[in-house]
Design a protein around this motif. Structure first.
Motif, mmCIF file in Angstrom:
data_model
loop_
_atom_site.group_PDB
_atom_site.id
_atom_site.type_symbol
_atom_site.label_atom_id
_atom_site.label_comp_id
_atom_site.label_asym_id
_atom_site.label_seq_id
_atom_site.Cartn_x
_atom_site.Cartn_y
_atom_site.Cartn_z
ATOM 1 N N UNK A 191 -8.078 -40.398 -25.614
ATOM 2 C CA UNK A 191 -8.690 -39.909 -26.861
ATOM 3 C C UNK A 191 -9.056 -41.084 -27.753
ATOM 4 N N UNK A 192 -8.175 -42.074 -27.826
ATOM 5 C CA UNK A 192 -8.447 -43.270 -28.619
ATOM 6 C C UNK A 192 -9.684 -43.984 -28.101
ATOM 7 N N UNK A 193 -9.791 -44.143 -26.780
ATOM 8 C CA UNK A 193 -10.960 -44.806 -26.211
ATOM 9 C C UNK A 193 -12.232 -44.008 -26.497
ATOM 10 N N UNK A 194 -12.130 -42.677 -26.449
ATOM 11 C CA UNK A 194 -13.295 -41.842 -26.749
ATOM 12 C C UNK A 194 -13.739 -42.039 -28.200
ATOM 13 N N UNK A 203 -15.894 -68.622 -19.419
ATOM 14 C CA UNK A 203 -14.673 -68.931 -20.153
ATOM 15 C C UNK A 203 -13.451 -68.693 -19.269
ATOM 16 N N UNK A 204 -12.430 -69.497 -19.515
ATOM 17 C CA UNK A 204 -11.117 -69.301 -18.904
ATOM 18 C C UNK A 204 -10.181 -68.794 -20.001
ATOM 19 N N UNK A 205 -9.403 -67.772 -19.711
ATOM 20 C CA UNK A 205 -8.435 -67.291 -20.697
ATOM 21 C C UNK A 205 -7.156 -66.872 -19.999
ATOM 22 N N UNK A 206 -6.079 -66.864 -20.763
ATOM 23 C CA UNK A 206 -4.766 -66.448 -20.269
ATOM 24 C C UNK A 206 -4.537 -65.004 -20.686
ATOM 25 N N UNK A 207 -3.979 -64.227 -19.775
ATOM 26 C CA UNK A 207 -3.822 -62.805 -20.018
ATOM 27 C C UNK A 207 -2.356 -62.395 -19.909
ATOM 28 N N UNK A 208 -1.894 -61.615 -20.886
ATOM 29 C CA UNK A 208 -0.559 -61.015 -20.833
ATOM 30 C C UNK A 208 -0.716 -59.516 -20.600
ATOM 31 N N UNK A 209 -0.079 -59.002 -19.574
ATOM 32 C CA UNK A 209 -0.197 -57.582 -19.244
ATOM 33 C C UNK A 209 0.348 -56.717 -20.378
ATOM 34 N N UNK A 210 -0.335 -55.586 -20.628
ATOM 35 C CA UNK A 210 0.088 -54.639 -21.645
ATOM 36 C C UNK A 210 1.048 -53.619 -21.047
ATOM 37 N N UNK A 211 1.924 -53.081 -21.877
ATOM 38 C CA UNK A 211 2.903 -52.109 -21.384
ATOM 39 C C UNK A 211 2.233 -50.808 -20.946
ATOM 40 N N UNK A 212 1.168 -50.408 -21.633
ATOM 41 C CA UNK A 212 0.452 -49.191 -21.270
ATOM 42 C C UNK A 212 -0.588 -49.526 -20.197
ATOM 43 N N UNK A 213 -0.490 -48.881 -19.037
ATOM 44 C CA UNK A 213 -1.365 -49.210 -17.912
ATOM 45 C C UNK A 213 -2.833 -48.932 -18.217
ATOM 46 N N UNK A 214 -3.110 -47.848 -18.933
ATOM 47 C CA UNK A 214 -4.492 -47.506 -19.253
ATOM 48 C C UNK A 214 -5.094 -48.531 -20.196
#
Length: 288
Positions: free
Chosen positions: A3-6, A131-142
């Motif tokens: 819903x948030x993404x919508x 670009x190169x960037x570092x990514x930290x995984x989010x707790x919510x999979x979606x």
């Protein structure tokens, strides 16, 4: 989350002034309801701007809440609006500081602190440069999947997990001399940090900018994102001479001092809601 993404998808259809008006109202609501974040922000401002009155700090932080809300509402714009729209929304100044180095075969680290225009600006920049960037995984999979997908929208971003270490970052930088987008200005804990001054406060600061610059033999170019009305501006500064030096403490202090100067130019646009001073020297009482 869907819903948030919508909602974000629909909001990105609005003209930018209307998104700004919506952020203004929602930012005021967040200011009233987010008591813990408000408390953190006011503590940060009290430490960094002791010369201000309480009323001045409250006004500054209230503007900051509105800016932060606008950043969140504009995720729909950066993820799904056309590349042409993003390009029109961001003025890029002095990009030649980066392109000149790349043309010389040099690798570049972009020192890119947390200002409220940083998402809009980096998506516009990624149209012009890999670009190169570092990514930290989010707790919510979606949410995690959407953020990762958004960062890859131009198919020229090299994303490295924070857990992978330095070697994959340097390897990715050497592909097309892609600049490394580096954001070292938050509190990442005591590990790999040293205490240097930031607004006169002993502040735990990671030393990665100096270390990666040395290992990759890369130039450091600061880049500052600003909101200017309903648009953004991304300004590049000259590459730092004599960086890194043989003194990692001096290098790290140089980074914090430069950042402090830029914050003083636009204090309401920095990420004040983060617990920047959470890690304290041994025996010192917590600020929060």
């Amino acid at each position: 989350m869907k819903i948030l993404f919508a909602l974000l998808w629909l909001i990105r259809l609005l003209p930018m002034p209307l998104i700004g008006a919506l952020a203004w109202g929602l930012g005021n609501i967040a200011w009233a309801l987010a008591a813990d974040r408000r408390r953190v922000g006011l503590i940060n401002l009290r430490r960094c701007f002791p010369e201000m009155t309480d009323a001045e700090r409250h006004r500054l932080l209230r503007r900051n809440f509105r800016y932060m809300m606008r950043l969140m509402l504009e995720y729909g714009v950066v993820w799904w609006s056309s590349a042409k729209r993003l390009d029109r929304l961001v003025t890029i100044k002095n990009l030649h500081y980066v392109t000149d180095l790349r043309n010389q075969g040099r690798d570049v680290i972009l020192f890119y602190p947390h200002f409220v225009g940083f998402e809009m600006c980096v998506f516009a920049l990624n149209q012009h440069l890999p670009l190169v960037s570092v990514y930290s995984a989010q707790k919510n999979d979606t949410l995690d999947a959407q953020i990762y997908r958004g960062r890859q929208r131009y198919n020229n971003a090299y994303i490295v997990s924070r857990q992978e270490g330095l070697r994959p970052i340097i390897k990715a930088m050497r592909k097309d001399h892609a600049p490394f987008l580096y954001l070292p200005d938050q509190d990442y804990g005591a590990r790999d940090s040293i205490f240097v001054k930031f607004f006169g406060i002993d502040t735990a600061t990671i030393t990665g900018l100096s270390r990666i610059s040395q290992l990759a033999r890369a130039a450091v170019v600061p880049a500052i994102a600003r909101r200017v009305g309903n648009r953004c501006e991304l300004e590049f500064y000259p590459p730092w001479d004599d960086f890194p030096s043989d003194d990692v403490v001096a290098d790290t202090q140089r980074m914090n001092s430069f950042l402090e100067e830029r914050i003083r130019e636009q204090p309401d646009q920095y990420f004040w809601l983060h617990k920047r001073f959470k890690t304290r020297p041994q025996g010192e009482e917590s600020f929060y």
